[in-house]
Design a protein around this motif. Structure first.
Motif, PDB file in Angstrom:
ATOM      1  N   GLY A  52       5.888 -11.268 -13.221  1.00 49.24           N
ATOM      2  CA  GLY A  52       5.718 -12.296 -14.244  1.00 49.24           C
ATOM      3  C   GLY A  52       4.351 -12.942 -14.263  1.00 49.24           C
ATOM      4  O   GLY A  52       4.089 -13.843 -15.063  1.00 49.24           O
TER       5      GLY A  52
ATOM      6  N   TYR B 178       2.562 -14.642 -26.621  1.00 52.96           N
ATOM      7  CA  TYR B 178       3.248 -13.577 -27.356  1.00 52.96           C
ATOM      8  C   TYR B 178       3.605 -13.999 -28.782  1.00 52.96           C
ATOM      9  O   TYR B 178       3.546 -13.186 -29.693  1.00 52.96           O
ATOM     10  CB  TYR B 178       4.489 -13.094 -26.593  1.00 52.96           C
ATOM     11  CG  TYR B 178       4.129 -12.088 -25.502  1.00 52.96           C
ATOM     12  CD1 TYR B 178       4.006 -10.736 -25.815  1.00 52.96           C
ATOM     13  CD2 TYR B 178       3.879 -12.489 -24.200  1.00 52.96           C
ATOM     14  CE1 TYR B 178       3.662  -9.812 -24.844  1.00 52.96           C
ATOM     15  CE2 TYR B 178       3.532 -11.567 -23.219  1.00 52.96           C
ATOM     16  CZ  TYR B 178       3.424 -10.228 -23.549  1.00 52.96           C
ATOM     17  OH  TYR B 178       3.064  -9.311 -22.591  1.00 52.96           O
TER      18      TYR B 178
ATOM     19  N   GLY C  30       1.474 -11.782 -15.230  1.00 58.77           N
ATOM     20  CA  GLY C  30       0.650 -11.497 -16.410  1.00 58.77           C
ATOM     21  C   GLY C  30      -0.136 -10.206 -16.304  1.00 58.77           C
ATOM     22  O   GLY C  30      -1.003  -9.932 -17.148  1.00 58.77           O
ATOM     23  N   LYS C  31       0.170  -9.377 -15.312  1.00 53.95           N
ATOM     24  CA  LYS C  31      -0.577  -8.129 -15.094  1.00 53.95           C
ATOM     25  C   LYS C  31      -0.412  -7.166 -16.269  1.00 53.95           C
ATOM     26  O   LYS C  31      -1.394  -6.651 -16.806  1.00 53.95           O
ATOM     27  CB  LYS C  31      -0.091  -7.438 -13.799  1.00 53.95           C
ATOM     28  CG  LYS C  31      -0.146  -8.321 -12.575  1.00 53.95           C
ATOM     29  CD  LYS C  31       0.334  -7.594 -11.333  1.00 53.95           C
ATOM     30  CE  LYS C  31       1.796  -7.184 -11.359  1.00 53.95           C
ATOM     31  NZ  LYS C  31       2.755  -8.330 -11.359  1.00 53.95           N
ATOM     32  N   SER C  32       0.836  -6.910 -16.646  1.00 59.69           N
ATOM     33  CA  SER C  32       1.067  -5.959 -17.747  1.00 59.69           C
ATOM     34  C   SER C  32       0.492  -6.508 -19.045  1.00 59.69           C
ATOM     35  O   SER C  32      -0.075  -5.757 -19.845  1.00 59.69           O
ATOM     36  CB  SER C  32       2.560  -5.686 -17.923  1.00 59.69           C
ATOM     37  OG  SER C  32       3.050  -5.017 -16.790  1.00 59.69           O
ATOM     38  N   THR C  33       0.610  -7.802 -19.238  1.00 60.69           N
ATOM     39  CA  THR C  33       0.057  -8.421 -20.445  1.00 60.69           C
ATOM     40  C   THR C  33      -1.453  -8.180 -20.505  1.00 60.69           C
ATOM     41  O   THR C  33      -1.985  -7.783 -21.546  1.00 60.69           O
ATOM     42  CB  THR C  33       0.359  -9.936 -20.447  1.00 60.69           C
ATOM     43  OG1 THR C  33       1.771 -10.118 -20.318  1.00 60.69           O
ATOM     44  CG2 THR C  33      -0.128 -10.589 -21.723  1.00 60.69           C
TER      45      THR C  33
ATOM     46  N   ARG D 135       2.371 -11.242  -8.235  1.00 65.78           N
ATOM     47  CA  ARG D 135       3.837 -11.215  -8.251  1.00 65.78           C
ATOM     48  C   ARG D 135       4.382 -10.977  -9.658  1.00 65.78           C
ATOM     49  O   ARG D 135       3.638 -11.014 -10.641  1.00 65.78           O
ATOM     50  CB  ARG D 135       4.386 -12.493  -7.642  1.00 65.78           C
ATOM     51  CG  ARG D 135       3.870 -13.720  -8.326  1.00 65.78           C
ATOM     52  CD  ARG D 135       4.320 -14.973  -7.624  1.00 65.78           C
ATOM     53  NE  ARG D 135       3.744 -16.088  -8.378  1.00 65.78           N
ATOM     54  CZ  ARG D 135       4.238 -17.288  -8.388  1.00 65.78           C
ATOM     55  NH1 ARG D 135       5.299 -17.571  -7.672  1.00 65.78           N
ATOM     56  NH2 ARG D 135       3.666 -18.239  -9.098  1.00 65.78           N
TER      57      ARG D 135
ATOM     58  N   VAL E 179       0.470 -17.009 -21.711  1.00 66.06           N
ATOM     59  CA  VAL E 179       0.662 -16.206 -20.507  1.00 66.06           C
ATOM     60  C   VAL E 179      -0.664 -15.797 -19.882  1.00 66.06           C
ATOM     61  O   VAL E 179      -0.701 -15.373 -18.734  1.00 66.06           O
ATOM     62  CB  VAL E 179       1.571 -14.973 -20.747  1.00 66.06           C
ATOM     63  CG1 VAL E 179       2.998 -15.415 -21.039  1.00 66.06           C
ATOM     64  CG2 VAL E 179       1.069 -14.113 -21.866  1.00 66.06           C
TER      65      VAL E 179
HETATM   66  P1  ATP Z   1       5.807  -7.428 -13.304  1.00 66.61           P
HETATM   67  O1  ATP Z   1       5.160  -7.308 -11.962  1.00 66.61           O
HETATM   68  O2  ATP Z   1       7.234  -7.850 -13.187  1.00 66.61           O
HETATM   69  O3  ATP Z   1       5.650  -6.241 -14.174  1.00 66.61           O
HETATM   70  P2  ATP Z   1       3.727  -8.797 -14.824  1.00 66.61           P
HETATM   71  O4  ATP Z   1       2.718  -9.427 -13.933  1.00 66.61           O
HETATM   72  O5  ATP Z   1       3.405  -7.489 -15.424  1.00 66.61           O
HETATM   73  O6  ATP Z   1       5.110  -8.711 -14.039  1.00 66.61           O
HETATM   74  P3  ATP Z   1       3.974  -9.682 -17.565  1.00 66.61           P
HETATM   75  O7  ATP Z   1       4.896  -8.624 -18.013  1.00 66.61           O
HETATM   76  O8  ATP Z   1       2.570  -9.611 -18.001  1.00 66.61           O
HETATM   77  O9  ATP Z   1       4.047  -9.863 -15.977  1.00 66.61           O
HETATM   78  O10 ATP Z   1       4.593 -11.067 -18.047  1.00 66.61           O
HETATM   79  C1  ATP Z   1       3.847 -12.296 -18.039  1.00 66.61           C
HETATM   80  C2  ATP Z   1       4.651 -13.355 -18.769  1.00 66.61           C
HETATM   81  O11 ATP Z   1       4.801 -12.983 -20.139  1.00 66.61           O
HETATM   82  C3  ATP Z   1       6.072 -13.540 -18.238  1.00 66.61           C
HETATM   83  O12 ATP Z   1       6.357 -14.912 -18.266  1.00 66.61           O
HETATM   84  C4  ATP Z   1       6.928 -12.792 -19.226  1.00 66.61           C
HETATM   85  O13 ATP Z   1       8.192 -13.370 -19.326  1.00 66.61           O
HETATM   86  C5  ATP Z   1       6.158 -12.952 -20.526  1.00 66.61           C
HETATM   87  N1  ATP Z   1       6.353 -11.787 -21.412  1.00 66.61           N
HETATM   88  C6  ATP Z   1       6.144 -10.487 -21.105  1.00 66.61           C
HETATM   89  N2  ATP Z   1       6.389  -9.682 -22.151  1.00 66.61           N
HETATM   90  C7  ATP Z   1       6.776 -10.499 -23.160  1.00 66.61           C
HETATM   91  C8  ATP Z   1       7.161 -10.287 -24.522  1.00 66.61           C
HETATM   92  N3  ATP Z   1       7.191  -9.055 -25.047  1.00 66.61           N
HETATM   93  N4  ATP Z   1       7.480 -11.362 -25.270  1.00 66.61           N
HETATM   94  C9  ATP Z   1       7.453 -12.613 -24.752  1.00 66.61           C
HETATM   95  N5  ATP Z   1       7.090 -12.874 -23.478  1.00 66.61           N
HETATM   96  C10 ATP Z   1       6.761 -11.854 -22.688  1.00 66.61           C
END
Ligand code: ATP
Ligand code: MG
Length: 231
Positions: free
Chosen positions: A46, A18, A48-51, A44, A25
């Motif tokens: 965190g 980020y 990285g799915k949304s990323t 699960r 990530v």
């Molecule tokens: P969830 O199921 O809770 O939605 P996820 O799989 O979508 O989780 P992400 O949101 O992709 O997870 O987050 C992946 C990693 O990136 C995590 O460690 C999170 O803390 C970090 N992260 C997410 N968004 C940001 C951001 N805007 N700035 C910095 N770090 C971030």
């Protein structure tokens, strides 16, 4: 420029952080999605799915590697082409203050009332809308115009259907719906998917079951990749 798209998506060695001094990530991720495939992404919190899906929707640029649509690097696409081909639907259904018709037509200001009604029909949102006293002119935020979570999702599906992207990205809501709404939303989703390429962060088992392919993401890596039956 990419006037036409088949919806083939390739991630090649995609690494992402980020900010320059925050941890990675996503780590050198490769992913190849043929045109028309429905891919469910699970894992699960965190992981990285949304990323992953936000990179595809180009909320952010990759730190290293490349994401390509029909072989063209997303960074080389104009915003117009990108918005036309790739659409993201968050099921926390983002509706703005305005009528249902205006909400469906977001991104297609040229759409006629018939286009809007056709999109609503296509995803099965027409029944509840037509049952409202003010129909398509209902203000989504006004008292009495308040929509349920399921109805908001159907409106956002109608919006995506009208926009007609080749690649659909969906971050599914965690909130649960009652059974009849769940069924309507699931049917709406199926109709919206049609033959498009789709990447869905899936929370419902029913969504995973209809996917052609399921990816399990953990700690910034795709650790499993197979059919719903295999996983
Ligand atoms: P969830 O199921 O809770 O939605 P996820 O799989 O979508 O989780 P992400 O949101 O992709 O997870 O987050 C992946 C990693 O990136 C995590 O460690 C999170 O803390 C970090 N992260 C997410 N968004 C940001 C951001 N805007 N700035 C910095 N770090 C971030
Ligand atoms: Mg997420």
């Amino acid at each position: 420029p990419l006037p036409q798209s088949t919806g083939r998506v390739d991630l090649d060695g995609v690494t992402f952080r980020y900010t320059p001094d925050s941890p990675e990530v996503l780590h050198r991720t490769d992913l190849h999605i043929p045109s028309g495939q429905t891919v469910a992404v699970v894992g699960r919190t965190g992981a990285g799915k949304s990323t992953l899906v936000k990179l595809l929707a180009r909320f952010y640029d990759v730190t290293d590697g490349a994401i390509r649509l029909d072989g063209v690097d997303l960074r080389e696409l104009s915003q117009v082409d990108r918005n036309r081909h790739i659409a993201m639907v968050t099921q926390e259904a983002f509706l703005f203050s305005g009528t249902i018709a205006e909400n469906i037509a977001l991104g297609r200001p040229d759409a006629s009332a018939e286009d809007i009604a056709a999109a609503a029909r296509a995803v099965g949102a027409d029944r509840f809308i037509e049952a409202l006293p003010e129909g398509y002119d209902t203000d989504v935020n006004k008292r009495g115009g308040r929509l349920s979570a399921g109805q908001r999702q159907l409106v956002s599906f109608a919006r995506a259907f009208l926009a007609d992207p080749t690649v659909l990205i969906l971050d599914e809501a965690t909130s649960s719906l009652d059974m009849p709404s769940e069924q309507l939303v699931q049917q709406g989703l199926q109709r919206l998917l049609g033959s498009r390429t789709a990447l869905i962060i899936a929370h419902r088992l029913s969504t995973v079951a209809v996917a052609d392919r399921v990816l399990v993401v953990d700690d910034g890596r795709i650790i499993e990749d197979g059919s719903p039956q295999e996983l």
